[in-house]
Design an enzyme around this catalytic site. Structure first.
Site, PDB file in Angstrom:
ATOM      1  N   GLU A   5       0.851  -1.183   0.000  1.00 23.58           N
ATOM      2  CA  GLU A   5       0.000   0.000   0.000  1.00 23.58           C
ATOM      3  C   GLU A   5       0.895   1.244   0.000  1.00 23.58           C
ATOM      4  O   GLU A   5       1.978   1.244   0.583  1.00 23.58           O
ATOM      5  CB  GLU A   5      -0.873  -0.013   1.253  1.00 23.58           C
ATOM      6  CG  GLU A   5      -1.783   1.192   1.395  1.00 23.58           C
ATOM      7  CD  GLU A   5      -2.405   1.289   2.785  1.00 23.58           C
ATOM      8  OE1 GLU A   5      -3.533   1.773   2.882  1.00 23.58           O
ATOM      9  OE2 GLU A   5      -1.744   0.891   3.770  1.00 23.58           O
TER      10      GLU A   5
ATOM     11  N   LYS B 295     -10.226  -0.275  -0.477  1.00 26.03           N
ATOM     12  CA  LYS B 295     -10.055  -0.497   0.960  1.00 26.03           C
ATOM     13  C   LYS B 295     -11.350  -0.205   1.715  1.00 26.03           C
ATOM     14  O   LYS B 295     -11.895   0.899   1.647  1.00 26.03           O
ATOM     15  CB  LYS B 295      -8.924   0.396   1.470  1.00 26.03           C
ATOM     16  CG  LYS B 295      -8.519   0.158   2.914  1.00 26.03           C
ATOM     17  CD  LYS B 295      -7.333   1.051   3.270  1.00 26.03           C
ATOM     18  CE  LYS B 295      -6.781   0.773   4.643  1.00 26.03           C
ATOM     19  NZ  LYS B 295      -5.586   1.616   4.929  1.00 26.03           N
TER      20      LYS B 295
ATOM     21  N   CYS C 147      -4.017  -3.223   4.525  1.00 19.06           N
ATOM     22  CA  CYS C 147      -3.541  -2.642   5.781  1.00 19.06           C
ATOM     23  C   CYS C 147      -4.522  -2.835   6.936  1.00 19.06           C
ATOM     24  O   CYS C 147      -4.701  -3.937   7.435  1.00 19.06           O
ATOM     25  CB  CYS C 147      -3.214  -1.170   5.543  1.00 19.06           C
ATOM     26  SG  CYS C 147      -2.121  -0.430   6.779  1.00 19.06           S
TER      27      CYS C 147
END
EC number: 3.5.1.49
Length: 338
Positions: A60, A129, A162
């Site tokens: 990322e 995300k 993440c």
């Protein structure tokens, strides 16, 4: 077993390379173009590094760094030059690639998106995300769900980003939809190191699923990313782990999705992904197949609420310099990303 970092490929093995990419500083379109070329060059390095590598994964923030800059001049588009360059690199080097972009969103804040491209240059997976790292990140909550695709050697792949991986529900959703390998890309810095490690392992063990995880690496003069490329087997054991903090090192291993399939069918004890929906099958035929979890019902009904909800102190991004939002999820705002 990791096949000596993937040097020794077995018949059913999938070779994965995790690039602990040097943390960049990207301010201008020229910076973005230069960083795109850095990534393209590292795709070629990955292929030269291991002719048998099937998939190379970039972290990322690989293009944009950790500035949280939402300047539309440096945001990417799916039909833009950055994605086109990644497609060409994968095709030229005959390798699958996983990449990170901050994606322009005309109806709100930018999306933090991830893509997987196959070895012919075709886009195979497109993910946004779902859980931005609030209150630090300004990104729009993802709206595409979690796609699962057929990857190299037919392995079922999913991608999360993440902070997504701190929610057990995310890894469970990947596995429930069939993922045998879950990729997790990140920009995490050193304070999250231990949380990163044990969630990578627990996401694997709790779902009988390989996890392949990598962060940015090095310093940009403000932030220090940690690398920590980490591949965990479906039993939670660590197959490969980059602990040197060396920038642009590629952490490699062979993983065996065929053994994931075997475990999911053959395990009794700790076959948790199955047993969640078949509680106590020794006592009752087929196990209890109810949903006894209050939070699941409340979340689905739009009434998720903690006992201490009204006492939570940080509920927007003002502490990190962002304006308090007034727009509701799913409602467009013409100027929100400008």
């Amino acid at each position: 077993m990791n096949g000596l970092g993937g040097l020794n490929k077995s018949e059913h093995g999938v070779g994965i390379g995790l690039v602990q990419l040097q943390l960049p500083v990207t301010v201008t379109p020229q910076d973005l173009a230069r960083q795109t070329q850095v990534i393209v060059d590292l795709v070629a390095k990955a292929r030269r590094n291991q002719p048998g590598m099937d998939l190379v994964v970039f972290p990322e923030y690989a293009l944009h760094g950790l500035s949280m800059d939402i300047n539309p001049d440096i945001m990417c588009r799916m039909d833009g030059p950055e994605v086109a360059a990644f497609k060409a690199a994968c095709k030229q080097n005959r390798i699958w690639g996983c990449f990170s972009i901050m994606e322009y969103n005309p109806g709100g804040m930018p999306y933090n998106s991830g893509i997987i491209i196959d070895d012919t240059g075709a886009l195979k997976l497109y993910y946004r995300k779902m859980h931005p790292w609030v209150p630090v990140e300004p990104w729009e909550p993802g709206d595409l769900g979690i796609p699962v695709i057929d990857g190299p050697k037919g392995a079922k792949l999913a991608l999360i980003i993440c902070h997504d991986g701190m929610f057990p529900e995310m890894a469970r959703e990947c596995a429930y939809k069939g993922a045998e390998i879950m990729i997790r890309t990140a920009g995490y810095t050193a304070p999250i190191r231990e949380s990163w490690r044990f969630t990578n392992q627990s996401n694997a063990f709790c779902n009988l699923m390989v996890t392949a995880n990598v962060c940015m690496c090095g310093s940009d003069g403000t932030f220090d990313s940690m690398g920590e490329g980490m591949i965990c087997n479906f039993d939670g054991s660590i197959i490969a782990h980059g602990t040197s903090g060396r920038v642009n090192e590629i952490i490699t291993a062979e993983v065996r999705p065929d053994l994931v399939r075997e475990a999911r069918l053959g395990w009794g004890v700790e076959n948790n992904i199955y047993q969640l929906g078949h509680r106590g099958y020794v006592a009752v035929a087929g196990g209890a197949q109810d949903a006894p979890y209050t939070y699941m019902h409340d979340l689905a009904a739009g009434r998720y609420r903690l006992p201490w909800e009204v006492e939570v102190k940080i509920t927007d991004g003002t502490a990190c310099g962002f304006e308090k939002p007034t727009r509701l999820y799913g409602k467009p705002a013409k100027s929100a990303a400008e």
